[in-house]
Design an enzyme around this catalytic site. Sequence first.
Site, PDB file in Angstrom:
ATOM      1  N   CYS A   1      60.688  37.641 -25.081  1.00 41.05           N
ATOM      2  CA  CYS A   1      59.455  37.854 -25.457  1.00 41.05           C
ATOM      3  C   CYS A   1      59.133  39.152 -25.222  1.00 41.05           C
ATOM      4  O   CYS A   1      58.025  39.772 -25.759  1.00 41.05           O
ATOM      5  CB  CYS A   1      58.542  36.877 -25.089  1.00 41.05           C
ATOM      6  SG  CYS A   1      58.023  36.732 -23.505  1.00 41.05           S
TER       7      CYS A   1
ATOM      8  N   ASP B   1      58.192  40.263 -22.319  1.00 38.57           N
ATOM      9  CA  ASP B   1      57.008  40.297 -21.048  1.00 38.57           C
ATOM     10  C   ASP B   1      57.544  40.731 -19.978  1.00 38.57           C
ATOM     11  O   ASP B   1      58.808  40.796 -19.625  1.00 38.57           O
ATOM     12  CB  ASP B   1      56.723  38.769 -20.659  1.00 38.57           C
ATOM     13  CG  ASP B   1      55.765  38.175 -21.828  1.00 38.57           C
ATOM     14  OD1 ASP B   1      55.368  38.748 -22.751  1.00 38.57           O
ATOM     15  OD2 ASP B   1      55.261  36.885 -21.614  1.00 38.57           O
TER      16      ASP B   1
ATOM     17  N   CYS C   1      51.971  37.252 -22.273  1.00 39.22           N
ATOM     18  CA  CYS C   1      50.821  36.442 -22.950  1.00 39.22           C
ATOM     19  C   CYS C   1      50.217  35.688 -21.943  1.00 39.22           C
ATOM     20  O   CYS C   1      50.459  35.718 -20.661  1.00 39.22           O
ATOM     21  CB  CYS C   1      51.769  35.186 -23.726  1.00 39.22           C
ATOM     22  SG  CYS C   1      52.880  34.300 -22.550  1.00 39.22           S
TER      23      CYS C   1
ATOM     24  N   CYS D   1      58.096  31.144 -18.947  1.00 42.05           N
ATOM     25  CA  CYS D   1      57.047  32.122 -18.309  1.00 42.05           C
ATOM     26  C   CYS D   1      57.031  31.784 -16.683  1.00 42.05           C
ATOM     27  O   CYS D   1      56.646  32.434 -15.799  1.00 42.05           O
ATOM     28  CB  CYS D   1      55.433  31.840 -18.852  1.00 42.05           C
ATOM     29  SG  CYS D   1      55.396  32.517 -20.526  1.00 42.05           S
TER      30      CYS D   1
END
Lengths: 133, 206
Positions: free
Chosen positions: A37, A39, A62, A105
């Site tokens: 993503c 990140d 996020c 995450c």
Amino acid sequence: MAYSEKVIDHYNDPRNVGSFTKNDDQVGTGLVGAPECGDVMKLQIKVEDEKIVDAKFKTFGCGSAIASSSLATEWVKGKTLDEALAIQNTEIVKELSLPPVKIHCSVLAEDAIKAAIKDYRKRQDIAIESPAA
Amino acid sequence: MPFCSRCQKPLQGALWCGACQHLQSSGLQADYFSVFGLPTRYDLDLKILEQSYHELATEMHPDFYATAPADERRLSESLSARLNQAWQTLQDPTARARYLTGIWQSQTPTHERDLPTGFLQEMFALQEELEELLEAKDQQALAAKHADFLQRLNDLRHNYQQQLIELKENTPDTTFCKQIQQQLNAERYLLRLLESCSPTSSETDP
């Protein structure tokens, strides 16, 4: 997507945001990214006598990535390096009730802790070696 | 080349027999290139791809199987879904490149999270810069950054697409796979940077 209350809490009120001076020998810095993503997460630890006395993070990502790293800084504080190394992403998933699509995450946060400790230990080796050199 | 499970004639695409009009249940496991009877290569003719897609979509359409036995009707639905996935993936250059590296990955696992040296540090620094610009609501500087990142994204895409087009062998060596994988990973970070340039980005689904 629905967030757990704990994620929302960390997202709205992230703990330990910020950074330490990178070149301090007491500090270890872990910078990791999630290609899924894009990140980016930076987690820093301040160590005294093999114990983590303080931790800071900064995450561009996020809500789940922010919450995971925020939680990670809370958890590592007061732990020894070996204890911190034992933290598993699954514990973060459980604490924050992350859905399957957000598991990466928590992996990122675990990786960040490990990278920070590795960086600290590398610095210590260099710091110990350099006076003799 | 695979053969039709009914008439044994060679198949053009893995989903459907053009000779006897039979749906191929084995097509459900076929890779996206085989769906269209294409070699596993990045470089393909989009016009031909689109044409075969439309032909197959029409021939296998579940509407034609409305009165067929239930298992055949279901098969036409599943195969049509497979066809749509294959089309969606192959017609998009980035998705196609990712799909292709996924196939390589299953043969020779490489470092799938790998990035060019120093790239992550740079991305972090750029995100910090952007954060300041967003706080200062400096629209002009943000627009300039956006243009920069877009240029970089386009250069990156052009670069790996060219490398993939020029690739001759079907199973490239690890060095090549790693190079492509690094660029595909870098692309996602650049896309994220581009997203971050707009003031509303913090409102996106976390």
